[in-house]
Design a protein around this motif. Structure first.
Motif, short mmCIF file in Angstrom:
data_model
loop_
_atom_site.label_atom_id
_atom_site.label_comp_id
_atom_site.label_asym_id
_atom_site.label_seq_id
_atom_site.Cartn_x
_atom_site.Cartn_y
_atom_site.Cartn_z
N VAL A 107 6.96 9.59 2.12
CA VAL A 107 6.41 8.49 1.37
C VAL A 107 6.03 7.72 2.83
CG1 VAL A 107 6.32 6.32 0.17
CG2 VAL A 107 7.00 8.38 -0.65
N MET A 108 5.04 7.03 2.95
CA MET A 108 4.60 6.08 4.27
C MET A 108 3.73 4.93 3.97
SD MET A 108 3.32 7.40 7.99
CE MET A 108 1.59 7.90 7.28
N VAL A 109 4.29 3.84 4.31
CA VAL A 109 3.54 2.49 4.04
C VAL A 109 2.59 2.72 5.11
CG1 VAL A 109 3.86 0.05 4.40
CG2 VAL A 109 5.63 1.23 3.44
N THR A 110 1.43 2.58 4.55
CA THR A 110 0.06 2.67 5.39
C THR A 110 -0.78 1.33 5.52
OG1 THR A 110 -1.13 3.48 3.52
CG2 THR A 110 -0.14 5.25 5.02
N GLY A 111 -0.44 0.48 4.61
CA GLY A 111 -1.27 -0.93 4.70
C GLY A 111 -0.23 -2.09 4.88
#
Length: 169
Positions: A107-111
């Motif tokens: 899971v990656m925070v992209t915004g």
């Protein structure tokens, strides 16, 4: 104790224990007698920088950092909505781990426009994933590509601004 502030892995945590909380005795420390896992709806697990392959509850992730997200199934709809809004990305499908819990890997925070997306039922998770501080720029009227946070070149509408003047009285 493995090193100051860190302890040897204690084994498997059952999904039932995640739902109601649990307590594991700690041996070998004069200061800590137990590890208490409170009842929560999610666990955000970051890679341990000093122990490859191990994950721990080490605070909020930064933008672009890959984490493991363990969450109660009722929050899955909100997490999918966060993904559709370009706030999160992850690899693969959620994996059921039993008793109403799922695991999302990479899971990656992209915004960074979390303030513009309602938390829904996942208020605490929304706050835990939201990057601290910073500036958020949100473009409207463009065509968003499949890559989160990107717009097609030339797809933004030109700004139709009116010039207003103030009269001094």
């Amino acid at each position: 104790m493995e090193r100051p502030g860190f302890y040897q892995p204690f084994g498997e945590v059952r999904p039932e224990e995640l739902s109601v909380g649990t307590r594991f005795p700690v041996v070998g420390s004069a200061f800590v007698d137990a590890l208490v896992l409170p009842a929560r709806e999610f666990w955000l697990l970051r890679p341990d920088p000093d122990n490859a392959g191990m994950f721990a509850s080490l605070g909020m992730p930064g933008v672009g950092e890959r984490v493991v997200l363990l969450l109660a199934e009722p929050l899955l709809a909100d997490v999918r909505r966060f993904r559709e809004e370009g706030l999160l990305g992850w690899a693969g499908e959620p994996v059921a781990v039993g008793a109403g819990w799922v695991e999302l890997r990479d899971v990656m925070v992209t915004g960074n426009h979390w303030a513009e997306v309602p938390a829904g039922n996942a208020g605490a998770l929304h706050d835990a994933l939201r990057p601290a501080g910073g500036v958020s720029v949100h473009v409207q009227g463009g065509v968003r590509t499949q890559r989160a946070g990107a717009y097609l070149v030339g797809a933004l509408r030109p700004c139709r601004c009116r010039r207003f003047s103030r009269r001094r009285s």
